[in-house]
Structures are given as structure tokens and as C-alpha cells.
Scaffold this motif. Structure first.
Motif, PDB file in Angstrom:
ATOM      1  N   SER A 426      71.042  92.782 171.275  1.00  0.00           N
ATOM      2  CA  SER A 426      69.914  91.857 171.115  1.00  0.00           C
ATOM      3  C   SER A 426      69.099  92.223 169.873  1.00  0.00           C
ATOM      4  N   GLY A 427      68.248  91.281 169.477  1.00  0.00           N
ATOM      5  CA  GLY A 427      67.390  91.477 168.298  1.00  0.00           C
ATOM      6  C   GLY A 427      67.610  90.373 167.294  1.00  0.00           C
ATOM      7  N   ASP A 428      66.519  89.874 166.735  1.00  0.00           N
ATOM      8  CA  ASP A 428      66.606  88.741 165.807  1.00  0.00           C
ATOM      9  C   ASP A 428      67.389  89.084 164.546  1.00  0.00           C
ATOM     10  N   SER A 429      67.253  90.281 164.052  1.00  0.00           N
ATOM     11  CA  SER A 429      67.850  90.642 162.765  1.00  0.00           C
ATOM     12  C   SER A 429      69.106  91.493 162.889  1.00  0.00           C
ATOM     13  N   LYS A 430      69.607  91.739 164.090  1.00  0.00           N
ATOM     14  CA  LYS A 430      70.754  92.630 164.272  1.00  0.00           C
ATOM     15  C   LYS A 430      72.069  91.833 164.289  1.00  0.00           C
ATOM     16  N   VAL A 431      72.317  91.097 163.244  1.00  0.00           N
ATOM     17  CA  VAL A 431      73.538  90.315 163.141  1.00  0.00           C
ATOM     18  C   VAL A 431      74.726  91.238 162.923  1.00  0.00           C
ATOM     19  N   ASN A 478      73.579  86.543 171.805  1.00  0.00           N
ATOM     20  CA  ASN A 478      72.291  86.968 171.238  1.00  0.00           C
ATOM     21  C   ASN A 478      72.090  86.576 169.780  1.00  0.00           C
ATOM     22  N   PHE A 479      72.876  85.623 169.274  1.00  0.00           N
ATOM     23  CA  PHE A 479      72.613  85.116 167.928  1.00  0.00           C
ATOM     24  C   PHE A 479      71.420  84.169 167.980  1.00  0.00           C
ATOM     25  N   ARG A 480      70.562  84.254 166.980  1.00  0.00           N
ATOM     26  CA  ARG A 480      69.296  83.530 166.992  1.00  0.00           C
ATOM     27  C   ARG A 480      69.253  82.451 165.897  1.00  0.00           C
ATOM     28  N   LEU A 481      68.166  81.692 165.923  1.00  0.00           N
ATOM     29  CA  LEU A 481      67.888  80.711 164.873  1.00  0.00           C
ATOM     30  C   LEU A 481      67.002  81.377 163.824  1.00  0.00           C
ATOM     31  N   SER A 482      67.475  81.375 162.594  1.00  0.00           N
ATOM     32  CA  SER A 482      66.774  82.067 161.500  1.00  0.00           C
ATOM     33  C   SER A 482      65.686  81.170 160.911  1.00  0.00           C
ATOM     34  N   LYS A 483      64.675  80.907 161.708  1.00  0.00           N
ATOM     35  CA  LYS A 483      63.543  80.085 161.264  1.00  0.00           C
ATOM     36  C   LYS A 483      62.359  80.413 162.164  1.00  0.00           C
ATOM     37  N   ASP A 484      61.191  80.243 161.642  1.00  0.00           N
ATOM     38  CA  ASP A 484      59.991  80.561 162.428  1.00  0.00           C
ATOM     39  C   ASP A 484      59.860  79.596 163.590  1.00  0.00           C
ATOM     40  N   ARG A 485      59.076  79.998 164.561  1.00  0.00           N
ATOM     41  CA  ARG A 485      58.974  79.210 165.803  1.00  0.00           C
ATOM     42  C   ARG A 485      58.345  77.848 165.550  1.00  0.00           C
ATOM     43  N   GLY A 486      57.365  77.774 164.690  1.00  0.00           N
ATOM     44  CA  GLY A 486      56.725  76.491 164.418  1.00  0.00           C
ATOM     45  C   GLY A 486      57.700  75.483 163.864  1.00  0.00           C
ATOM     46  N   GLU A 498      68.933  64.183 170.997  1.00  0.00           N
ATOM     47  CA  GLU A 498      69.855  63.723 169.970  1.00  0.00           C
ATOM     48  C   GLU A 498      70.701  64.890 169.474  1.00  0.00           C
ATOM     49  N   ASP A 499      71.390  64.662 168.373  1.00  0.00           N
ATOM     50  CA  ASP A 499      72.221  65.702 167.776  1.00  0.00           C
ATOM     51  C   ASP A 499      71.334  66.842 167.284  1.00  0.00           C
ATOM     52  N   MET A 500      71.767  68.062 167.620  1.00  0.00           N
ATOM     53  CA  MET A 500      70.991  69.238 167.256  1.00  0.00           C
ATOM     54  C   MET A 500      71.478  69.869 165.952  1.00  0.00           C
ATOM     55  N   ALA A 501      72.111  69.091 165.101  1.00  0.00           N
ATOM     56  CA  ALA A 501      72.606  69.624 163.829  1.00  0.00           C
ATOM     57  C   ALA A 501      71.491  70.207 162.966  1.00  0.00           C
ATOM     58  N   PRO A 502      70.296  69.591 162.896  1.00  0.00           N
ATOM     59  CA  PRO A 502      69.227  70.222 162.089  1.00  0.00           C
ATOM     60  C   PRO A 502      68.852  71.619 162.576  1.00  0.00           C
ATOM     61  N   LEU A 503      68.932  71.842 163.868  1.00  0.00           N
ATOM     62  CA  LEU A 503      68.648  73.180 164.384  1.00  0.00           C
ATOM     63  C   LEU A 503      69.790  74.140 164.088  1.00  0.00           C
ATOM     64  N   LEU A 504      71.032  73.657 164.238  1.00  0.00           N
ATOM     65  CA  LEU A 504      72.199  74.517 164.071  1.00  0.00           C
ATOM     66  C   LEU A 504      72.403  74.935 162.621  1.00  0.00           C
ATOM     67  N   GLN A 505      71.726  74.289 161.698  1.00  0.00           N
ATOM     68  CA  GLN A 505      71.803  74.743 160.309  1.00  0.00           C
ATOM     69  C   GLN A 505      71.190  76.129 160.146  1.00  0.00           C
ATOM     70  N   HIS A 506      70.354  76.519 161.081  1.00  0.00           N
ATOM     71  CA  HIS A 506      69.699  77.825 161.035  1.00  0.00           C
ATOM     72  C   HIS A 506      70.305  78.794 162.043  1.00  0.00           C
ATOM     73  N   ASP A 507      71.410  78.409 162.648  1.00  0.00           N
ATOM     74  CA  ASP A 507      72.017  79.256 163.673  1.00  0.00           C
ATOM     75  C   ASP A 507      72.840  80.366 163.014  1.00  0.00           C
ATOM     76  N   GLN A 508      72.589  81.619 163.444  1.00  0.00           N
ATOM     77  CA  GLN A 508      73.288  82.762 162.873  1.00  0.00           C
ATOM     78  C   GLN A 508      74.780  82.741 163.201  1.00  0.00           C
ATOM     79  N   LEU A 509      75.150  82.346 164.421  1.00  0.00           N
ATOM     80  CA  LEU A 509      76.555  82.352 164.816  1.00  0.00           C
ATOM     81  C   LEU A 509      77.355  81.340 164.015  1.00  0.00           C
ATOM     82  N   CYS A 510      76.825  80.149 163.842  1.00  0.00           N
ATOM     83  CA  CYS A 510      77.547  79.130 163.066  1.00  0.00           C
ATOM     84  C   CYS A 510      77.775  79.602 161.633  1.00  0.00           C
ATOM     85  N   LYS A 511      76.804  80.277 161.054  1.00  0.00           N
ATOM     86  CA  LYS A 511      76.947  80.764 159.683  1.00  0.00           C
ATOM     87  C   LYS A 511      78.026  81.836 159.594  1.00  0.00           C
TER      88      LYS A 511
END
Length: 644
Positions: A426-431, A478-486, A498-511
Motif C-alpha cells: 500500500s501507499g500512494d507513491s509505492k508503485v 493498491n494502485f492509486r489515481l495520481s491526482k489530488d482529491r479535489g 458514464e465512462d470513467m476514462a477521464p479518471l483512468l488517465q490518472h490511474d497508476q496501473l493502466c500506465k
């Protein structure tokens, strides 16, 4: 004349003796005797006179009015010592034949107008022609005796069962039985219309599997119903009681079993554990596969859930395993849990209680608080191989088993499966640490052990996922979204449902998957559900604690296959109704291509966890009884009585 050379004098009433024979003739016959030549002449005369005699009119009418449904049993063999033209039966033999004839007529009466007892008590006309029928020392009713012998069924001799009282009673009733009028037999009622035909191939739309007639028994559908009924009920003599009741026969057309018929020669000759993919008779071969899965696709249901170590389980798991928006239940149910509840056995029983008696727990394995459970339809356990499992820990200290993976492998028909559930760092930055966890698992997971590799030419020693045809990997990655909560909340408000593609652009696993650094060869279905982490327990609000964690897609289901398009995604979503954890469960439904196998695969022989099955079914019944009792109690309390 009988076998001992003695002359048999036929029975005659006193009136007939007084009219035809004076007393002096009888005395002289006894005193003087008769020589052999005279006896021969009398026998010849008897034969000539008997040939010109005809059947009485009543008897002729009876023969011409026989119902078409009246059966004709075969004739009895001629008694020994009696010539063709002279049937000299003893009096006891006549009584026995008369009684058996009346009994047979009542047994074969389709309208059931009489019985074997009442047939001897019916009113009959006086015996007017009986006296004239006795002439020249023989009975004139030759046609009657011939017909009685011809219509008598081949029953066993029951003459010894007649008592003396029955014999005297028969002597007094003989004259009445001689000229008994013909009985009117009504034809049975026929059905107004034919019954619908019953198909031999049974394919239920509510079931995934399909039962078809075995190729060894293809001629089963060509056999007549009467032949099968005669074969099945020959011992109970059911057809003899039916006689011509076609309505009863037709009503039984739908009572034969839907199971495949098995002939004795098939039981003798057929043997499994021999045969190849192209051979005949293999248990896991194409014949059995096509019989159960004509389209060669199996349904797989996968659920992954981080339970957060909660002791209390949800009251109802139906929404997790049996969503209402699906038409059919699946053939396999695979449930992976991270940070599972302390009582693992209780969790397995609750799963069995939810799935009910149609499913059995094929196998279950654990690595610390990582649980992996596999349920299968109970009629498919015979086509599974032995099940193997292995575990890997990704912690530096191996005794701590909160992070790692557990895998279960088996072969179904000729297709090998591998299911892995894991919990990464776990951890936001532990990719990078999560990538290390993945690499360690694919190298250290020691599977398969005894199961043969279905395609060894495409296997790699350094990657366990290449050694199986179909691989499903799911869990809390435990892969996270690399964007601030706001920013994440703003996107969620704009793309609700709807389609969550805008969110998945920040997904660590997809990258990382696009870069090829992790889950090489794996695919994921399109995501159309909101992030599953992190919620406040009991509500749909994301983390409101001081940490204010960013919503993320930590719980995922990935898959890979050796052959292209072997796995088709049917459904991929989250279960928002279960709120006992800070994670929402994620479920996926898949259709997987199945191929025939060979019998060198070590079979599991129908093994499953019997104690879990029995306890789960017992609880299911208890829960249903309590529910019915509560409903009846509420109905009793809500009853309003008014007195006027």
C-alpha cells in the motif's frame, strides 16, 4: 378309452339315462361285455357323428361378436391319450376349464363389467339342448370344448386347489354354464386428442449445462414407447392390466427419466481413463464436452473484496454473489478476499449458504488473511482434475502474511485454469514496490506440480501465468489515481454513471500496463463504476478522516489467455450495497472457451468439502423456516376482528 385301456363313460343326468337307456341294457352290457372289434366300430361311429356336429347357435353368435380388443391366448396342448376326433375329458378337467375360462374373460374385460367370482353367478337360460347333446356315449358340444381349449390361457394347473365342495358346486352349475348367453363388452373410451410428443433431448434454458442423448444411445429415440414400457414393466405385468387402455399408456409418455439411457452392453464395455483428444470414450473428450456444453463455453463469476478484517459479516451475501440483474447463475464462483475475517471457516459456510445446494466448494486455500475459495456446480465436479494451490509472501519477514498471493490451479476438461488473489504493498507513491511484488509472485508461485501442461511449448519457467490456458488475477493491487482529491471529485461529479476514462488517465496501473512493466499479456474490461476505495464504513461517502485519502481503483480483476478471444467479458462492476468495509467489492462475469482433454489428467473424482456443504444447507433451511414463521406471525398480528 384312457391310457390303461379302460372305457370312460361320459357323465349323464338321471333323466337322460331313463329316456335313452333301459335298465336291462345297462345290466346286460356289464354282464356280457364287449369284444375288441365292437369297441373299434363304436369308436369309428363316434368319430363320424362328431364330424357332422356343428357349434350351437348361441356359441356361434358369441364367436362372431368378439370385441376387437379381446385377446386370443394360444391353444393348450392336447392331453395325452385323447384322439383327434374324440375329446374325452374327465369331469374334474371340465370343471377346471370352465372356471378358468370364466376367470380369463373377466381378467381381459376392458370395461371391467365382471370379475372372476361374479362370472359364475350370472343368470343363464335353462339347459334345454343339453340332453340332446349326449348321444352315442360322447358329448355333442364338441365345438364348445374345442373353443374352450383354444381360448384358455396357458396358466399353471390349479386343479389341486379345488376343494370337494367346489367340485360338487361345479357339478350342479354345469348345465347352467353350458348355454350361458354371450356377454356384451363395451369398448374403452379413447382420448379426444393425442398427447404432445416428448422430446428426448433435454435442454433447460435456466441452466448453463445441457443434457443430450449419448451417441452410444442414438437409437433410443427410434424405439417405440410400447417396447420400452414392456421392458420396464414386464416384471410387474403392468401391460396385462392395461389391455386396450390406450389413454393410460399415452399418459405415461412423459414419465421416463430425462437422464441419458444406459444400456447393459455400454456398462460392460465402456471404460474411462483411456482415450485421447481425438479418440472416443474419453471422460474429458469431445463427446462428453459437447453433451454438457454444446457451445463449449463455461460461465465464471469472480468476486474480490478487501474486508478490512471486520469480524461481523454482512447479513446477506446475495448481492455479492447473485445479483438480480443477471439472467443465469454461473458454473464457477471464485471469491478472493484480502484482510479477511478472523473465522475463515465461518466465511466459507456463509458462501455455501448463499449459493445453496446447486453448488459445492471444490477447493479453498489461504495465506494468512488472504482467502481464495472456488465453488462449482455439483454436476460438473466429475470433469475437474485434482486441485493444487501455492502461496507466496511479499513481506520481508515471511511470518507476516498480510501481503502476498495465493493461487489455485486445476484442469476442467482439457482447459487449464489458474486463479490468483493478491494484496500488494500500500501507499500512494509505492508503485515500484508493487511491481516488485508482482515479479516475485510470478516467479515463486510453484504451479503446476502434478498437473500436465496442456501446451508446454508456450510455457516459460520464469512466469507462472504462461503455464496455463486461462489465468485470472484479482485482488487489492493498491494502485492509486495520481491526482489530488479535489480534481478527482470534480471529474466524478461531471461523469456520474458514464465512462470513467477521464479518471483512468490518472490511474497508476493502466500506465504501468501500457509501459509493459507489470501484468504483461493481461487485459482488463472497461471500467464503468466509480472508485472502490476509500469509503466511510456504512455509507457512500469517501474518506472524511484527517488523511483525506484520494478515491482510487485499488480492487481490480485482470485476465489473460493463450488463445485469442478465449475469454469474453459479460459484466464488470462493483457491489455498492455491501458497506461493511472501506472497500467496495468488485465482481466480474466471463465466458471462457473450453476444449476437450485426454484422460491422462489426474481426476479429482468428485471431491468437495462435504462438512461445509451440509452446514451451509442446514443454515439455509433454518433461515427459510424462520422467515416463514415471521411472515405467519405478522399476518396473525395484522388480522383485525370486528364484532357487530
Amino acid at each position: 378309452m384312457n391310457e390303461n385301456g379302460e372305457t370312460i363313460v361320459p357323465f349323464q343326468t338321471e333323466d337322460e339315462v331313463n329316456q335313452e337307456e333301459p335298465p336291462c341294457r345297462k345290466d346286460s352290457f356289464i354282464a356280457d361285455g364287449v369284444n375288441d372289434r365292437t369297441n373299434v366300430e363304436q369308436l369309428k361311429g363316434t368319430k363320424k357323428s362328431s364330424e357332422v356336429l356343428q357349434i350351437p347357435q348361441d356359441e356361434r353368435i358369441l364367436e362372431t361378436n368378439i370385441s376387437p380388443y379381446h385377446p386370443h391366448p394360444p391353444s393348450l396342448p392336447k392331453p395325452t391319450g385323447v384322439g383327434k376326433g374324440n375329446r374325452n375329458f374327465s369331469f374334474d378337467e371340465k370343471i377346471r376349464r370352465r372356471r378358468l375360462r370364466s376367470s380369463q374373460e373377466s381378467l381381459t374385460d376392458p370395461a371391467e363389467t365382471g370379475s372372476s367370482t361374479d362370472s359364475l353367478r350370472e343368470e343363464s337360460a335353462p339347459a334345454l339342448n343339453h340332453a340332446s347333446g349326449l348321444k352315442n356315449g360322447h358329448i355333442s358340444g364338441r365345438g364348445d370344448s374345442d373353443r374352450a381349449a383354444r381360448e384358455s390361457p396357458p396358466f399353471r394347473d390349479r386343479c389341486s386347489s379345488l376343494s370337494e365342495a367346489d367340485k360338487h358346486h361345479g357339478q350342479s352349475r354345469l348345465a347352467e354354464q353350458r348355454t350361458k348367453p354371450s356377454r356384451i363388452i363395451l369398448s374403452p373410451l379413447q382420448p379426444a386428442g393425442g398427447f404432445p410428443p416428448v422430446e428426448f433431448n433435454v435442454a433447460s434454458l435456466s441452466l448453463r449445462t445441457t443434457n443430450r442423448i449419448d451417441r452410444d444411445c442414438l437409437d433410443y429415440g427410434k424405439r417405440g414407447l410400447a417396447v420400452r414400457l414392456h421392458r420396464n414393466f414386464s416384471d410387474s405385468r403392468l401391460l396385462e392390466n392395461m389391455v386396450s387402455d390406450s389413454a393410460s399408456v399415452n399418459s405415461m409418455k412423459s414419465t421416463f427419466s430425462a437422464l441419458n439411457p444406459i444400456r447393459p452392453k455400454d456398462v460392460r464395455n465402456r471404460s474411462f481413463l483411456e482415450g485421447s483428444v481425438l479418440g472416443n470414450g474419453a471422460l474429458l473428450g469431445p463427446e462428453e464436452l459437447d453433451r454438457y456444453f454444446p457451445e463449449r463455453h463455461v460461465g465464471i463469476y469472480i468476486a474480490t473484496w478487501n474486508m478490512q478484517g471486520e469480524k461481523g459479516l454482512p447479513n446477506n451475501l446475495d448481492d455479492l454473489l447473485l445479483p438480480t440483474d443477471t439472467e443465469f447463475a454461473q458454473d464457477f464462483y471464485i471469491i478472493g478476499v484480502q484482510e479477511g475475517c478472523p473465522d475463515r471457516r465461518e466465511w466459507e459456510i456463509r458462501l455455501q449458504e448463499t449459493l445453496g445446494p446447486y453448488y459445492v466448494m471444490l477447493y479453498a486455500a489461504a495465506h494468512g488473511v488472504l482467502y481464495l475459495t472456488i465453488f462449482i456446480r455439483r454436476d460438473l465436479i466429475w470433469f475437474c482434475s485434482e486441485v493444487e494451490h501455492a502461496t507466496v509472501t511479499t513481506r520481508i519477514i515471511s511470518q507476516i502474511k498480510t501481503k502476498g498471493a495465493v493461487g489455485i490451479a486445476f484442469t476442467f476438461f482439457g482447459t487449464s485454469f489458474l486463479f490468483i488473489t493478491s494484496h500488494f504493498t500500500s501507499g500512494d507513491s509505492k508503485v515500484y514496490e508493487r511491481i516488485l511484488d508482482y515479479n516475485k509472485i510470478i516467479e515463486a508461485l510453484a504451479l503446476p506440480r502434478c498437473l500436465p501442461d496442456t501446451n508446454p511449448y508456450r510455457s516459460t519457467a520464469s512466469d507462472v501465468t504462461t503455464r496455463f490456458d486461462e489465468v485470472f488475477w484479482f485482488g487489492d493491487f493498491n494502485f492509486r489515481l495520481s491526482k489530488d482529491r479535489g480534481g478527482i471529485e470534480a471529474i466524478l461529479n461531471q461523469h456520474v454513471g458514464e465512462d470513467m476514462a477521464p479518471l483512468l488517465q490518472h490511474d497508476q496501473l493502466c500506465k504501468e500496463m501500457k509501459d509493459g512493466s507489470i501484468f504483461r499479456g493481461f487485459l482488463e474490461a472497461p471500467i464503468h463504476f466509480p472508485p472502490t476505495y476509500k469509503f466511510d464504513i456504512g455509507c457512500d461517502v469517501y474518506d472524511t478522516t484527517s488523511k483525506q485519502r484520494t478515491p482510487s481503483y485499488t480492487d481490480r480483476i485482470l485476465f489473460r489467455n493463450r488463445q485469442a478471444d478465449d475469454i469474453k467479458v459479460v459484466k464488470y462492476t462493483s457491489c455498492s450495497s455491501i458497506k461493511t468495509s472501506d472497500h467496495r467489492p468488485v465482481i466480474g462475469m466471463f465466458q471462457v472457451k473450453i476444449r476437450p482433454g485426454r484422460d491422462n489428467i489426474p481426476l479429482g473424482a468428485g471431491q468437495f468439502d462435504r462438512p461445509v456443504y451440509l452446514e451451509g444447507i442446514r443454515r439455509r433451511i433454518t433461515r427459510e423456516l424462520k422467515r416463514r414463521e415471521a411472515v405467519m406471525k405478522n399476518q396473525g398480528n395484522s388480522t383485525v376482528c370486528s364484532i357487530s
